[in-house]
Structure formats: C-alpha cells, structure tokens
Design a protein around this motif. Structure first.
Motif, mmCIF file in Angstrom:
data_model
loop_
_atom_site.group_PDB
_atom_site.id
_atom_site.type_symbol
_atom_site.label_atom_id
_atom_site.label_comp_id
_atom_site.label_asym_id
_atom_site.label_seq_id
_atom_site.Cartn_x
_atom_site.Cartn_y
_atom_site.Cartn_z
ATOM 1 N N LYS A 352 3.065 76.143 26.561
ATOM 2 C CA LYS A 352 2.477 75.356 27.641
ATOM 3 C C LYS A 352 1.741 76.273 28.597
ATOM 4 O O LYS A 352 2.266 77.323 28.985
ATOM 5 N N HIS A 354 -0.130 76.493 32.341
ATOM 6 C CA HIS A 354 -0.119 75.826 33.638
ATOM 7 C C HIS A 354 -1.217 76.428 34.516
ATOM 8 O O HIS A 354 -1.371 77.653 34.573
ATOM 9 N N LYS A 358 -2.369 71.416 36.516
ATOM 10 C CA LYS A 358 -2.486 70.776 35.213
ATOM 11 C C LYS A 358 -1.659 71.532 34.180
ATOM 12 O O LYS A 358 -1.281 72.690 34.388
ATOM 13 N N GLU A 359 -1.424 70.882 33.058
ATOM 14 C CA GLU A 359 -0.630 71.480 31.986
ATOM 15 C C GLU A 359 -1.289 71.179 30.647
ATOM 16 O O GLU A 359 -1.728 70.056 30.395
ATOM 17 N N VAL A 361 -0.672 71.690 26.373
ATOM 18 C CA VAL A 361 0.432 71.909 25.444
ATOM 19 C C VAL A 361 -0.096 72.146 24.032
ATOM 20 O O VAL A 361 -1.022 71.467 23.579
ATOM 21 N N SER A 394 4.542 78.892 29.480
ATOM 22 C CA SER A 394 5.909 78.589 29.055
ATOM 23 C C SER A 394 5.986 78.655 27.535
ATOM 24 O O SER A 394 5.108 78.129 26.838
ATOM 25 N N THR A 440 9.441 80.667 31.140
ATOM 26 C CA THR A 440 8.169 80.601 31.864
ATOM 27 C C THR A 440 7.888 81.934 32.540
ATOM 28 O O THR A 440 8.787 82.545 33.128
#
Length: 451
Positions: A352, A354, A358-359, A361, A394, A440
């Motif tokens: 992930k 960041h 926003k994120e 994946v 992450s 993370t």
C-alpha cells in the motif's frame, strides 16, 4: 387569396426547417425482430462538430445534401457488432462525442442493426460480408470525390472488427487505420486472412482482446494486439451464468469501455510486450528499451504515437491489467525484494502506498513467489491508482502454506521503481515482516547512484 398563400408558404417553410433539424436515431429493434430475422439495411449516421449530438442520415451515393460532411477532414467509421436483442448499443452517442472532442472529424456511425439483429448468428455473419461490400462502395465514392483513404479510421466492434478488415482488404490495405475491439471469434477462428481481419487490411491495425475464451478471437490479428487482463475474464464482470445476460456480454463489451476511456484520456494504460500473460504477471517483461525514449506503448486511441516502431518490429503482443471499473487504468511498479532468511520462503505480498490523504493498493497473489537468501526477487506491483507523492509504504506478507506455523520474512532490502516516471526508486533496508501483519514505513531514496 394572399393570406392563404402566405400561410401555405409559412407551413412549407416550417416543415423544411423541421426536416433540416431532425436528428436521426440509431435503429431501435426488439427481440421479436431478432426472432423473426431482419434483412440487411445499412444506415450511415453522420456526426461532426457542427452537429455533435444530432446524427444526420447520409446518402450512399450523394453528398450534396450534406454540407457539413467536409471531405478535407479525416473520417472515422464506427461499426457495431452482433445485436441478438435488437437494442441500440449503449455507447453510440458517447463514442461520437468523445471522438469529436479529440479531433475535427467526420464521424460516421454505421447502423446495420437490420442485419445484425438475428437470433441466427450465422445469418448475422453472412450479413457482415454483405455490409462490407456496401461500405466499400461508399468509401470508393468518397475517394472519387477527393477523400484520402489514408485519413480514414475504422473502429470495429466484434463482427464490426472483421467487417472493417474486409473493407480494408477490398481497398487493398490503403485505409489509414483499423481499431478492432474484441473481434468476434465464432465463425472467424480458423478462417484464412481474406475472410477475417489481418494486419494487411490497413496501414496500421491495432486490436484489443477481452473475451478470448468465449465470444472473442484468441490469436493476434494486428500490428499490435492488446490483451487486457490476459484477454479473458475481466475484473468486475459476472463469474456465473446466474447473473443473466451480463454474464455473456460483459467481458466482450468491456473492450468498448476501455477504448472510450482512452479517447477521453481519463487515464493511461501502459502495455508491455510479452510472450504470455503469465510471464507478464511474473514481472519478466518490464523492459521497454526497444521502444526508445517513449517507453512501452499505451493502449487505445493514442497508440499511433508508436506506429513507426511497431511497423518496424512486426506483430507485437502486449498485456496490461485494469481495475474493476472506471478509471480502469492501473499504475505499474517493479518491486524487488531481497531477504536474509536461512530457508527459502514462499508467499504473497500486498503493498500500500500512502500520500496526500490517498491510498493505492497492489496485491501480488497470482502465484506465490519464491524468496531466497541474498537473491533478488523481481515482482510486478500493479496499483489501483497513481500517487504523485508517496509518503509512506505498507507491506504485508502471507505465506503460501496455511497448515504450518506463522512465518517471518526478514527483508534485507526492498525497492520500488515506478515504471513510467523517471524518478529515483524508493527503498527500505533491514525490516521484519511478520505473517499477515502490515508493516508501515517512510521510504527513502535508494542508495545506488545508477537507477
């Protein structure tokens, strides 16, 4: 008497204005027509920037009544496919408007619903050949009035893709471009080139495959063939027959919506030349050096930017993946992992990104990659969106063995490289990933000076 003449003249004038402003609609049939069977009739609906939302019915033999048809403009034909229920395609108006927003064109929507609407698919295939001859005569008429064949672009969907090829062959491959959106497979697979689309049918032929295991054509047909999600099951489409009609049409129809997004420039799908979808997913086909500074080609409307190099390379198969719905495009990174576990580890990785609230994946789970001590494992990480700035990363590791104890992946180095933007890769050194627990961290620029 004078008043009567005046009222008659006013009435005639009103009728003429009404006729001039009348918008022609795509033929709307229903299942009853398809059951009875329809005889072929080809209607040509013209859209230009002067009448972008109002189609004008064009004569097959006389353009004098259509001053908005400017022969000095490029002309794009849009040809639909099989219509088993008789309904108009949902995308007809949208594709005309999007094309005209991109370029000043004559857009001709070819309405052969009378002929394509038939529960007897074999009859619709027969009509494909007849409609191709009809359109060939129309294009020859345009050519006789000064139109350049090189400025003609045909966008064919399903049966319309092969119809475009037949027209191109009739014109000795002189038309500028054919874009084939999931060309039909049934009754065309195994046919010789003269009875289907092939690369000699236009100066440039680009093809998208989205349903090769059912309604679409499996083998390459153009100078470049794009296989979205491997060319078969499309994400977000129904997986069982209990979903009704969408089960049969969703994968096939997805080709149109992917192309529309490329015309609109909603986002860009970069495609990677590869011998197989498996090799692509395994990250074995990420080198784009052969295409020069422009990198690997993008799918869709703007692929002509790579035309010269593609013509030089010959037939090219490419792969890309998409999201389940719009925006369909995904962002590709190379993920390199080096571990220092004593024993070989197998497992899946979820990443992930960041940034700016926003994120994005990416889940690498098509197979369990092998991680070995002091050996770099190269993976393709495909994110659902592109983040311009990555603040945190992450990672989560899941082993492939569900019956044994929890594993730990001791990572010596992890490196993320954006495959489209020329920027320094992101790294992190010496971390411990406990199985199924996200770790993370803030990435740093990789230490290597050469990247």
């Amino acid at each position: 008497m004078f008043l009567w003449q005046y009222l008659t003249l006013l009435q005639l004038t009103t009728v003429q204005i009404y006729k001039a402003q009348r918008c022609e609609e795509f033929t709307d049939l229903h299942l009853g027509h398809a059951i009875i069977g329809t005889r072929l009739k080809v209607r040509l609906l013209l859209y230009t920037r002067e009448n972008g939302t109002c189609g004008t019915l064009v004569s097959h033999t006389d353009l004098s009544a259509h001053p908005q048809f400017n022969l000095s403009r490029p002309t794009t034909f849009v040809i639909h496919g099989y219509r088993p229920t008789g309904s108009p395609p949902v995308w007809v108006q949208q594709i005309a408007e999007l094309l005209l927003a991109r370029e000043d064109l004559n857009v001709i929507v070819v309405d052969w619903n009378h002929g394509a609407s038939n529960v007897n698919y074999f009859k619709a295939v027969e009509n494909t050949y007849n409609a191709a001859n009809n359109l060939t005569a129309f294009i020859k008429m345009l050519q006789g009035r000064g139109a350049s064949l090189s400025s003609i672009h045909m966008i064919g969907i399903s049966l319309g893709a092969h119809m475009s090829g037949l027209i191109g062959a009739n014109l000795n491959g002189s038309i500028g471009r054919i874009t084939a959106l999931d060309p039909a497979g049934p009754q065309f697979t195994g046919n010789p080139p003269e009875h289907r689309l092939d690369p000699t049918d236009a100066q440039f032929v680009d093809v998208l495959h989205t349903d090769i295991d059912a309604l679409g054509f499996r083998e390459p047909l153009g100078h470049i063939d794009f296989y979205a999600n491997g060319g078969a099951d499309q994400p977000g489409c129904p997986k069982t027959i209990f979903s009704g009609g969408s089960y049969f049409r969703c994968d096939h129809q997805r080709s149109v919506f992917l192309f529309l997004e490329s015309v609109e420039r909603t986002c860009v799908s970069r495609a990677f030349p590869c011998s197989s979808y498996k090799d692509f997913l395994d990250g074995n086909c990420l080198n784009c050096d052969r295409f020069g500074a422009a990198g690997c080609p993008v799918f869709g409307y703007d692929v002509t930017d790579w035309k010269e190099v593609l013509l030089r390379l010959g037939q090219t198969k490419t792969y890309f993946t998409t999201n389940t719905d719009s925006p369909f495009c995904r962002t590709n990174y190379r993920l390199e992992v080096m571990i220092w576990n004593k024993d070989v580890q197998w497992g899946y990785i979820t990443v992930k990104l960041h940034g700016n609230g926003k994120e994005a994946v990416a889940t690498i789970d098509h197979k369990a990659p092998k991680f070995q001590k002091y050996t770099e494992t190269n993976l393709l990480a495909q994110f659902d969106k592109d983040l311009q700035s990555v603040e945190k990363v992450s990672l989560k590791f899941s082993s492939a063995n569900v019956f044994k104890h929890k594993y730990k992946l001791r990572v010596l180095r992890i490196r993320l490289t954006h495959l489209e933007r020329k920027e320094r890769p992101l790294c992190r050194y010496d971390i411990l990933l406990e199985e199924n627990k996200a770790f993370t961290f803030r990435p740093i620029s990789c230490e290597e000076s050469n990247f």
